[in-house]
Design a protein around this motif. Structure first.
Motif, mmCIF file in Angstrom:
data_model
loop_
_atom_site.group_PDB
_atom_site.id
_atom_site.type_symbol
_atom_site.label_atom_id
_atom_site.label_comp_id
_atom_site.label_asym_id
_atom_site.label_seq_id
_atom_site.Cartn_x
_atom_site.Cartn_y
_atom_site.Cartn_z
ATOM 1 N N ILE A 158 31.799 39.966 43.921
ATOM 2 C CA ILE A 158 32.369 39.666 45.170
ATOM 3 C C ILE A 158 31.346 40.085 46.076
ATOM 4 C CG2 ILE A 158 34.223 39.719 46.973
ATOM 5 C CD1 ILE A 158 36.042 39.707 44.817
ATOM 6 N N ASP A 159 30.717 39.433 46.895
ATOM 7 C CA ASP A 159 29.558 39.625 47.596
ATOM 8 C C ASP A 159 28.484 40.649 47.058
ATOM 9 O OD1 ASP A 159 30.940 38.770 50.026
ATOM 10 O OD2 ASP A 159 32.062 40.545 50.170
ATOM 11 N N ASP A 160 28.246 39.941 45.901
ATOM 12 C CA ASP A 160 27.126 40.307 44.781
ATOM 13 C C ASP A 160 27.399 41.827 44.283
ATOM 14 O OD1 ASP A 160 25.589 38.239 45.448
ATOM 15 O OD2 ASP A 160 24.739 39.152 47.243
ATOM 16 N N LEU A 166 42.292 30.557 35.463
ATOM 17 C CA LEU A 166 42.401 29.755 36.617
ATOM 18 C C LEU A 166 41.576 28.510 36.480
ATOM 19 C CD1 LEU A 166 41.537 32.591 39.430
ATOM 20 C CD2 LEU A 166 43.746 31.286 38.785
ATOM 21 N N PRO A 167 41.923 27.351 37.266
ATOM 22 C CA PRO A 167 41.511 25.960 36.958
ATOM 23 C C PRO A 167 39.875 26.130 36.860
ATOM 24 C CG PRO A 167 43.130 25.851 38.291
ATOM 25 C CD PRO A 167 42.967 27.331 38.110
ATOM 26 N N GLU A 168 39.012 26.747 38.034
ATOM 27 C CA GLU A 168 37.794 26.592 37.946
ATOM 28 C C GLU A 168 37.075 27.253 36.956
ATOM 29 O OE1 GLU A 168 39.060 27.936 42.382
ATOM 30 O OE2 GLU A 168 40.028 28.073 40.410
ATOM 31 N N PRO A 194 31.102 29.290 41.587
ATOM 32 C CA PRO A 194 32.201 29.890 42.438
ATOM 33 C C PRO A 194 33.695 29.856 41.870
ATOM 34 C CG PRO A 194 31.480 27.769 43.210
ATOM 35 C CD PRO A 194 30.833 27.913 41.941
ATOM 36 N N LEU A 195 34.523 30.857 42.481
ATOM 37 C CA LEU A 195 35.875 30.691 42.083
ATOM 38 C C LEU A 195 36.366 31.383 43.037
ATOM 39 C CD1 LEU A 195 37.616 31.676 38.740
ATOM 40 C CD2 LEU A 195 38.427 32.801 40.757
ATOM 41 N N SER A 196 37.565 30.640 43.405
ATOM 42 C CA SER A 196 38.306 31.412 44.810
ATOM 43 C C SER A 196 39.869 31.757 43.944
ATOM 44 C CB SER A 196 38.785 30.288 45.815
ATOM 45 O OG SER A 196 37.693 29.945 46.350
ATOM 46 N N SER A 208 36.880 35.205 47.401
ATOM 47 C CA SER A 208 36.077 34.026 46.822
ATOM 48 C C SER A 208 35.034 35.010 45.776
ATOM 49 C CB SER A 208 35.329 33.161 47.598
ATOM 50 O OG SER A 208 36.156 32.462 48.183
ATOM 51 N N ALA A 209 34.906 34.568 44.560
ATOM 52 C CA ALA A 209 33.845 35.315 43.633
ATOM 53 C C ALA A 209 32.835 34.509 43.120
ATOM 54 C CB ALA A 209 34.890 35.966 42.729
#
Length: 446
Positions: free
Chosen positions: A182-184, A205-207, A224-226, A240-241
């Motif tokens: 998250i944020d690198d 998770l779906p993503e 990306p994954l929220s 968000s990651a």
């Protein structure tokens, strides 16, 4: 001696109990002499310890026992003389002012309420019914096959084939390495090596699952994954990651064929598929019958709660709340959870306890008024019904009949069924069919 009963509220009462102090002293001295016969002390033979030393050692304990006995006996006598049905236990405290030479105590308590049950003939109750079709049997067989699944390397030829093109698809078991940031910045719990899961089961998770689909062994993907706002990891919930995954292993699922060997694995000795389906049908029908009975009982109990009028003793609610809290603690401990220092406030269970107590009082009234007690024949029939699903039914009968508490649980169950039958026989009943899946997804409890 007890005073007249004071009415403090709808159910709350108070009685003042008093008796001569000399009665207590006389009884204490009597018990001390009995204690002295076996008392031991350094330098004295057993039974030869001076009474003063015995009194110094045991006097407080014996005096407390005498007071408890006398107060308890006096309270019970007063309750019986006044035809009081005491709910729970009285709260007994010393009275500040008492006549000279007397001991006095105030006993505050609740009595059982009057239970008024309305016109059952005017009550409307909706019951349910469900059937076991061939489709439900097929679904059950599919579930049983999935429980016996074997995984094989995808793309490699084997006894059961190669599983098709070696790319990740739903139903495959994948083993991945992944790292999230998250944020690198990597975050705790966002990295793993050799993590296995089956695509399409919704464990991830779906993503995450979408990014894994289509990968081949050795391939990587960054995506990306929220995290949802209600995600169980509070540190990342709503954030968000960025994740990078690498597919390390890919296996396809081989389900066993529905053949004689499969039937034998389910306990059908000769492997007869028709017999297997019949066994599954019987088990499903038994499960459906139990669920239907539970749903219909719940409907009856809901109706009784609405049609009956009564005040519920707070004492009984408190006692049942404590009981539910302890049952929850024991259940969690048996599941391997460390709940030694976890508080279980009884008020968390107050609503459920209030309903349980209310229903208990209503059922007691109905049973008493209409002679709905469980008969020995009904109890035996219920146990025999339970025993049908066990390998040795005789052991089940022995299990229940060897313990009065266990037998009492069956008697209570039969009693409830008698009440349900009685109420349904009087009320306006409508019945609706419910889908098998809907019924099996429910967990009705009275």
């Amino acid at each position: 001696m007890a005073t007249a009963v004071e009415t403090l509220g709808k159910l709350e009462r108070r009685i003042t109990i008093s008796f001569p102090l000399t009665d207590v002293r006389t009884e204490v001295e009597k018990r001390l002499k009995v204690q002295a016969r076996t008392a031991k002390a350094p330098g004295f033979r057993p039974g030869k310890v001076p009474l003063k030393m015995v009194a110094a050692q045991y006097g407080y304990q014996i005096e407390s026992e005498v007071l408890n006995d006398k107060v308890g006996r006096a309270f019970n006598d007063a309750a019986n003389e006044n035809n009081l049905r005491v709910a729970g236990f009285p709260n007994i405290v010393p009275k500040e002012e008492a006549a000279e030479g007397q001991l006095a105590f105030d006993a505050t308590f609740e009595v059982y309420p009057e239970v008024t049950i309305g016109d059952l003939a005017a009550v409307e109750i909706e019951t349910v019914q469900a059937e076991v079709s061939e489709a439900e049997i097929d679904k059950t067989i599919d579930i049983l096959r999935k429980q016996r699944v074997h995984f094989h390397t995808k793309g490699e030829a084997g006894e059961h084939g190669d599983g098709g093109e070696p790319v990740a698809a739903n139903g495959d078991r994948v083993t991945v390495d992944f790292v999230g940031s998250i944020d690198d910045v990597e975050f705790p719990g966002g990295k793993a090596d050799g993590y296995a899961f089956v695509l399409g089961e919704g464990r991830m998770l779906p993503e995450f699952e979408a990014a894994t689909l289509g990968l081949k062994v050795g391939e990587s993907k960054t995506f990306p994954l929220s995290f949802p706002e209600d995600y169980h990891g509070k540190d990342v919930a709503g954030k968000s990651a960025s994740f990078t995954i690498t597919l390390q292993k890919l296996e396809w699922a081989h389900l066993p064929e529905v053949d004689a060997e499969f039937a034998k694995s389910l306990g059908v000795a000769d492997g007869d598929l028709a017999k297997m389906r019949e066994d599954i049908k019987v088990n499903l029908q038994r499960e459906v019958a139990g669920r239907v009975k539970a749903r219909n009982k719940e409907a009856v109990m809901d109706a009784l709660v609405k049609v009956a009028e009564l005040d519920v003793p707070k004492t009984l609610i408190t006692l049942d709340s404590d009981r539910l809290a302890e049952m929850t603690r024991q259940d969690m401990a048996q599941r391997g959870m460390n709940v030694k220092d976890v508080p279980f406030p009884p008020e968390l269970f107050a609503e459920k306890a209030e309903r349980r107590v209310r229903l208990g009082l209503i059922l007691s009234q109905l049973v008493g008024d209409n002679n709905l007690q469980a008969t020995p024949e009904q109890v035996k029939a219920q146990i025999e019904d339970f025993a049908q699903s066990y390998e040795d039914p005789r052991e089940v009968l022995k299990y229940y009949y060897s313990d009065r508490r266990r037998l009492g649980e069956i008697e209570a169950l039969v009693l409830e069924e008698n009440v349900v039958t009685y109420v349904l026989g009087l009320s306006k009943v409508t019945s609706k069919a419910v889908a098998f899946d809907e019924l099996m997804g429910s967990n009705a409890q009275a």
